[in-house]
Design a protein around this motif. Structure first.
Motif, PDB file in Angstrom:
ATOM      1  N   HIS A 254       0.840  -1.188   0.000  1.00 26.13           N
ATOM      2  CA  HIS A 254       0.000   0.000   0.000  1.00 26.13           C
ATOM      3  C   HIS A 254       0.879   1.243   0.000  1.00 26.13           C
ATOM      4  CE1 HIS A 254      -3.182  -2.606   2.151  1.00 26.13           C
ATOM      5  NE2 HIS A 254      -3.336  -2.668   0.852  1.00 26.13           N
ATOM      6  N   LEU A 255       0.297   2.347  -0.421  1.00 25.59           N
ATOM      7  CA  LEU A 255       0.977   3.631  -0.389  1.00 25.59           C
ATOM      8  C   LEU A 255       0.494   4.393   0.834  1.00 25.59           C
ATOM      9  CD1 LEU A 255       2.748   5.805  -1.791  1.00 25.59           C
ATOM     10  CD2 LEU A 255       0.642   6.590  -2.900  1.00 25.59           C
ATOM     11  N   THR A 256       1.424   4.871   1.633  1.00 27.91           N
ATOM     12  CA  THR A 256       1.100   5.718   2.778  1.00 27.91           C
ATOM     13  C   THR A 256       1.475   7.145   2.423  1.00 27.91           C
ATOM     14  OG1 THR A 256       1.469   3.945   4.362  1.00 27.91           O
ATOM     15  CG2 THR A 256       1.580   6.200   5.211  1.00 27.91           C
ATOM     16  N   ILE A 257       0.567   8.059   2.712  1.00 27.82           N
ATOM     17  CA  ILE A 257       0.796   9.483   2.481  1.00 27.82           C
ATOM     18  C   ILE A 257       0.760  10.188   3.824  1.00 27.82           C
ATOM     19  CG2 ILE A 257      -0.124  11.597   1.429  1.00 27.82           C
ATOM     20  CD1 ILE A 257       0.926   9.590  -0.650  1.00 27.82           C
ATOM     21  N   VAL A 258       1.750  11.031   4.060  1.00 25.97           N
ATOM     22  CA  VAL A 258       1.745  11.926   5.205  1.00 25.97           C
ATOM     23  C   VAL A 258       1.830  13.337   4.628  1.00 25.97           C
ATOM     24  CG1 VAL A 258       2.871  12.635   7.338  1.00 25.97           C
ATOM     25  CG2 VAL A 258       2.848  10.209   6.678  1.00 25.97           C
TER      26      VAL A 258
ATOM     27  N   SER B  98      -0.256  21.737  20.154  1.00 29.83           N
ATOM     28  CA  SER B  98       0.462  22.934  20.583  1.00 29.83           C
ATOM     29  C   SER B  98       0.601  23.984  19.487  1.00 29.83           C
ATOM     30  CB  SER B  98       1.836  22.565  21.135  1.00 29.83           C
ATOM     31  OG  SER B  98       2.611  21.943  20.131  1.00 29.83           O
ATOM     32  N   ASP B  99       0.284  23.631  18.258  1.00 31.11           N
ATOM     33  CA  ASP B  99       0.369  24.577  17.132  1.00 31.11           C
ATOM     34  C   ASP B  99      -0.876  24.412  16.272  1.00 31.11           C
ATOM     35  OD1 ASP B  99       0.889  26.135  14.935  1.00 31.11           O
ATOM     36  OD2 ASP B  99       2.693  25.051  14.319  1.00 31.11           O
ATOM     37  N   PRO B 100      -1.912  25.188  16.530  1.00 27.35           N
ATOM     38  CA  PRO B 100      -3.180  25.009  15.807  1.00 27.35           C
ATOM     39  C   PRO B 100      -3.104  25.306  14.313  1.00 27.35           C
ATOM     40  CG  PRO B 100      -3.267  26.957  17.204  1.00 27.35           C
ATOM     41  CD  PRO B 100      -1.984  26.250  17.529  1.00 27.35           C
ATOM     42  N   THR B 101      -2.007  25.882  13.840  1.00 28.04           N
ATOM     43  CA  THR B 101      -1.864  26.123  12.400  1.00 28.04           C
ATOM     44  C   THR B 101      -1.415  24.875  11.648  1.00 28.04           C
ATOM     45  OG1 THR B 101       0.484  26.806  12.466  1.00 28.04           O
ATOM     46  CG2 THR B 101      -1.188  28.527  12.864  1.00 28.04           C
ATOM     47  N   HIS B 102      -0.980  23.845  12.389  1.00 30.89           N
ATOM     48  CA  HIS B 102      -0.393  22.643  11.784  1.00 30.89           C
ATOM     49  C   HIS B 102      -1.402  21.495  11.728  1.00 30.89           C
ATOM     50  CE1 HIS B 102       3.030  19.411  12.021  1.00 30.89           C
ATOM     51  NE2 HIS B 102       2.428  19.418  10.852  1.00 30.89           N
ATOM     52  N   PHE B 103      -1.672  21.049  10.510  1.00 30.63           N
ATOM     53  CA  PHE B 103      -2.567  19.919  10.260  1.00 30.63           C
ATOM     54  C   PHE B 103      -1.777  18.812   9.579  1.00 30.63           C
ATOM     55  CE2 PHE B 103      -5.070  23.765  10.223  1.00 30.63           C
ATOM     56  CZ  PHE B 103      -6.135  23.448  11.043  1.00 30.63           C
ATOM     57  N   VAL B 104      -2.172  17.573   9.855  1.00 31.38           N
ATOM     58  CA  VAL B 104      -1.534  16.417   9.215  1.00 31.38           C
ATOM     59  C   VAL B 104      -2.614  15.464   8.727  1.00 31.38           C
ATOM     60  CG1 VAL B 104      -0.055  14.394   9.581  1.00 31.38           C
ATOM     61  CG2 VAL B 104       0.525  16.562  10.672  1.00 31.38           C
ATOM     62  N   PHE B 105      -2.487  15.059   7.472  1.00 35.08           N
ATOM     63  CA  PHE B 105      -3.281  13.946   6.959  1.00 35.08           C
ATOM     64  C   PHE B 105      -2.401  12.705   6.979  1.00 35.08           C
ATOM     65  CE2 PHE B 105      -6.439  16.654   4.638  1.00 35.08           C
ATOM     66  CZ  PHE B 105      -7.575  16.036   5.128  1.00 35.08           C
ATOM     67  N   TYR B 106      -2.930  11.628   7.546  1.00 33.03           N
ATOM     68  CA  TYR B 106      -2.292  10.316   7.491  1.00 33.03           C
ATOM     69  C   TYR B 106      -3.219   9.447   6.661  1.00 33.03           C
ATOM     70  CZ  TYR B 106      -0.442   5.788   8.808  1.00 33.03           C
ATOM     71  OH  TYR B 106       0.089   4.517   8.771  1.00 33.03           O
ATOM     72  N   GLU B 107      -2.719   8.987   5.518  1.00 27.05           N
ATOM     73  CA  GLU B 107      -3.554   8.284   4.547  1.00 27.05           C
ATOM     74  C   GLU B 107      -2.901   6.973   4.131  1.00 27.05           C
ATOM     75  OE1 GLU B 107      -4.056  10.858   1.104  1.00 27.05           O
ATOM     76  OE2 GLU B 107      -3.580  12.596   2.340  1.00 27.05           O
ATOM     77  N   ASN B 108      -3.723   5.993   3.818  1.00 29.06           N
ATOM     78  CA  ASN B 108      -3.245   4.766   3.194  1.00 29.06           C
ATOM     79  C   ASN B 108      -4.139   4.466   2.005  1.00 29.06           C
ATOM     80  OD1 ASN B 108      -0.952   3.430   4.753  1.00 29.06           O
ATOM     81  ND2 ASN B 108      -2.353   4.060   6.378  1.00 29.06           N
TER      82      ASN B 108
ATOM     83  N   LYS C 294     -12.546   5.071  -4.252  1.00 28.17           N
ATOM     84  CA  LYS C 294     -11.959   3.770  -4.543  1.00 28.17           C
ATOM     85  C   LYS C 294     -10.488   3.775  -4.147  1.00 28.17           C
ATOM     86  CE  LYS C 294     -11.138   0.461  -8.201  1.00 28.17           C
ATOM     87  NZ  LYS C 294     -11.239   0.141  -9.622  1.00 28.17           N
ATOM     88  N   GLY C 295     -10.077   2.759  -3.389  1.00 26.87           N
ATOM     89  CA  GLY C 295      -8.680   2.601  -3.014  1.00 26.87           C
ATOM     90  C   GLY C 295      -8.294   3.238  -1.706  1.00 26.87           C
ATOM     91  N   CYS C 296      -9.187   4.023  -1.103  1.00 24.99           N
ATOM     92  CA  CYS C 296      -8.871   4.671   0.169  1.00 24.99           C
ATOM     93  C   CYS C 296      -9.030   3.661   1.306  1.00 24.99           C
ATOM     94  CB  CYS C 296      -9.772   5.878   0.403  1.00 24.99           C
ATOM     95  SG  CYS C 296      -9.429   6.718   1.964  1.00 24.99           S
ATOM     96  N   ILE C 297      -7.958   3.407   2.010  1.00 26.87           N
ATOM     97  CA  ILE C 297      -7.982   2.512   3.165  1.00 26.87           C
ATOM     98  C   ILE C 297      -8.286   3.319   4.425  1.00 26.87           C
ATOM     99  CG2 ILE C 297      -6.601   0.943   4.585  1.00 26.87           C
ATOM    100  CD1 ILE C 297      -5.037   0.323   1.914  1.00 26.87           C
ATOM    101  N   ASN C 298      -7.568   4.407   4.606  1.00 31.18           N
ATOM    102  CA  ASN C 298      -7.895   5.349   5.679  1.00 31.18           C
ATOM    103  C   ASN C 298      -7.433   6.743   5.276  1.00 31.18           C
ATOM    104  OD1 ASN C 298      -5.094   4.248   6.424  1.00 31.18           O
ATOM    105  ND2 ASN C 298      -5.283   5.999   7.819  1.00 31.18           N
ATOM    106  N   TYR C 299      -8.098   7.730   5.837  1.00 33.25           N
ATOM    107  CA  TYR C 299      -7.830   9.137   5.515  1.00 33.25           C
ATOM    108  C   TYR C 299      -8.136   9.918   6.789  1.00 33.25           C
ATOM    109  CZ  TYR C 299      -7.927  13.341   2.532  1.00 33.25           C
ATOM    110  OH  TYR C 299      -7.680  14.552   1.925  1.00 33.25           O
ATOM    111  N   ASP C 300      -7.101  10.155   7.587  1.00 35.37           N
ATOM    112  CA  ASP C 300      -7.276  10.697   8.923  1.00 35.37           C
ATOM    113  C   ASP C 300      -6.622  12.066   9.053  1.00 35.37           C
ATOM    114  OD1 ASP C 300      -8.538   8.284   9.678  1.00 35.37           O
ATOM    115  OD2 ASP C 300      -6.595   7.353  10.022  1.00 35.37           O
ATOM    116  N   LEU C 301      -7.415  13.031   9.500  1.00 36.33           N
ATOM    117  CA  LEU C 301      -6.959  14.404   9.679  1.00 36.33           C
ATOM    118  C   LEU C 301      -6.634  14.651  11.148  1.00 36.33           C
ATOM    119  CD1 LEU C 301      -6.573  17.319   8.602  1.00 36.33           C
ATOM    120  CD2 LEU C 301      -9.027  17.659   8.989  1.00 36.33           C
ATOM    121  N   HIS C 302      -5.505  15.309  11.393  1.00 33.86           N
ATOM    122  CA  HIS C 302      -5.063  15.637  12.750  1.00 33.86           C
ATOM    123  C   HIS C 302      -4.686  17.118  12.807  1.00 33.86           C
ATOM    124  CE1 HIS C 302      -4.579  11.303  13.578  1.00 33.86           C
ATOM    125  NE2 HIS C 302      -4.178  11.268  12.328  1.00 33.86           N
ATOM    126  N   GLN C 303      -4.830  17.698  14.016  1.00 30.83           N
ATOM    127  CA  GLN C 303      -4.390  19.065  14.261  1.00 30.83           C
ATOM    128  C   GLN C 303      -3.451  19.032  15.464  1.00 30.83           C
ATOM    129  OE1 GLN C 303      -7.528  21.893  15.185  1.00 30.83           O
ATOM    130  NE2 GLN C 303      -6.284  23.604  14.456  1.00 30.83           N
TER     131      GLN C 303
END
Length: 96
Positions: free
Chosen positions: A3-7, A47-57, A35-44
């Motif tokens: 699988h492909l992991t995206i950060v 300590s820094d509310p301007t910073h968001f992270v998507f963790y995807e597979n 199609k093909g999305c295993i997970n797609y998770d958004l995080h904030q």
């Protein structure tokens, strides 16, 4: 093929956090149905509310590329143009 992991790290301009967050949240339910999305998770960052992270597979890079060209991603890009300080995307592979 593994699988492909995206950060994806997104840093909103300090005065645009609420708008960027709202636009990112719009992507979640639509993308999770793609199609093909295993997970797609958004995080904030706590300590820094301007910073968001998507963790995807994704099942494959090709299906992720289809996601990247989807209309809802184009709408996000238009809505947040000039409102993001930094966007860094990493394509990764899981190591056992």
């Amino acid at each position: 093929m593994p699988h492909l992991t995206i950060v994806a790290n997104i840093h909103a301009k300090p005065d645009q956090v609420d708008l960027v967050k709202a636009e990112l949240q719009k992507l979640v339910p639509i993308t999770r149905q793609e199609k093909g999305c295993i997970n797609y998770d958004l995080h904030q960052d706590n300590s820094d509310p301007t910073h968001f992270v998507f963790y995807e597979n994704w099942e494959s890079r090709e299906l992720w590329q289809a996601h990247m060209n989807a209309p809802h991603l184009q709408a996000y890009s238009e809505a947040t143009a000039g409102k993001v300080d930094e966007f860094v995307l990493n394509e990764m592979a899981h190591i056992d």
